[in-house]
Design an enzyme around this catalytic site. Structure first.
Site, PDB file in Angstrom:
ATOM      1  N   SER A  92       0.693  -1.295   0.102  1.00 16.66           N
ATOM      2  CA  SER A  92      -0.222   0.062  -0.010  1.00 16.66           C
ATOM      3  C   SER A  92       0.914   1.216   0.140  1.00 16.66           C
ATOM      4  O   SER A  92       0.473   2.155  -0.347  1.00 16.66           O
ATOM      5  CB  SER A  92      -1.021  -0.132   1.208  1.00 16.66           C
ATOM      6  OG  SER A  92      -0.260   0.151   2.512  1.00 16.66           O
ATOM      7  N   LYS A 132       0.908   4.247   6.754  1.00 18.64           N
ATOM      8  CA  LYS A 132       0.124   5.290   5.774  1.00 18.64           C
ATOM      9  C   LYS A 132       0.702   6.649   6.011  1.00 18.64           C
ATOM     10  O   LYS A 132       1.712   6.850   6.717  1.00 18.64           O
ATOM     11  CB  LYS A 132      -1.316   5.260   6.153  1.00 18.64           C
ATOM     12  CG  LYS A 132      -1.913   4.026   6.106  1.00 18.64           C
ATOM     13  CD  LYS A 132      -1.975   3.337   5.031  1.00 18.64           C
ATOM     14  CE  LYS A 132      -2.838   1.927   5.392  1.00 18.64           C
ATOM     15  NZ  LYS A 132      -2.897   1.240   3.726  1.00 18.64           N
TER      16      LYS A 132
END
Length: 229
Positions: A92, A132
């Protein structure tokens, strides 16, 4: 007659040879020999000497063990409250981070800032930590335009040269794409926007800052990927 008488007189026996040497050997010479004998005899180590050596070795061992315990305790505290080493799992955050990268994460006193790469937990989604990028902090407005592949924060488009490719509508739908971040929270997204479960995904959503472990400051391993973040 006189001569014969003289010859017949009993003769006095002579002293044995060597008598003069014994008479000339005085007591001082005997004492010197005694001193020499006493000097050349080795003296065994006393019990007190052995005890001192044993005590010294035991004390040195105690100091070494105590130092080792202090070092281990300090390392545990440092890697619990100051920094951590966390391994990236998944794709990701490509191309910024690769699956399997080992990162150094700063934890002590960290406050999330826009643009930082953070490690966080969100139990509603999974037990493992997530990596993230902070898109917005408390009070900021986030708007996502999938038609142009642009993210706006407070009406200003972000310059995102770090994303892997142009953003498309995720397979779970547009999700959370127009929101003002509540107090004490952050909005996060992965750099690989088309393969990232992040704040757009309802099961993750807005992140409470208390769930943030820390900020990723560098990639440590593999060595060819070593870089500051």
């Amino acid at each position: 007659m006189d001569e014969l008488w003289q010859d017949s007189q009993p003769t006095t026996p002579s002293e044995p040879e060597g008598t003069d040497g014994l008479e000339n050997l005085n007591l001082g010479d005997l004492s010197d020999l005694t001193d020499l004998t006493e000097t050349t005899t080795p003296t065994p180590p006393s019990n007190s000497t052995r005890t001192k050596k044993d005590t010294s070795l035991g004390y040195e061992l105690y100091l070494n063990v105590r130092t080792l315990v202090f070092v281990l305790a300090a390392l545990i505290l440092i890697f619990t409250f100051v920094v951590r080493i966390i391994v990236v799992s998944g794709s990701s955050m490509e191309n910024t981070l690769q699956n399997g990268d080992s990162m150094l994460v700063w934890c002590l006193g960290y406050e999330p800032k826009q643009g930082d790469i953070v490690v966080l937990t969100q139990r509603s989604y999974q037990e493992d930590s997530l990596v993230k990028r902070v898109i917005a902090t408390e009070g900021q407005r986030v708007d996502i335009d999938y038609d142009t592949g642009t993210v706006y924060v407070d009406g200003t488009p972000l310059e995102e040269d770090y994303i892997k490719e142009a953003m498309k509508v995720p397979n779970y739908g547009e999700g959370v794409n127009h929101v003002t971040v509540p107090e004490g929270c952050i909005f996060v997204m992965g750099d690989n926007r088309n393969d990232s479960a992040d704040s757009r995904y309802p099961s993750i959503g807005i992140i409470d800052t208390r769930s943030v472990i820390g900020r990723a400051v560098m990639v440590l391993f593999p060595f060819q990927d070593f870089t500051l973040l």
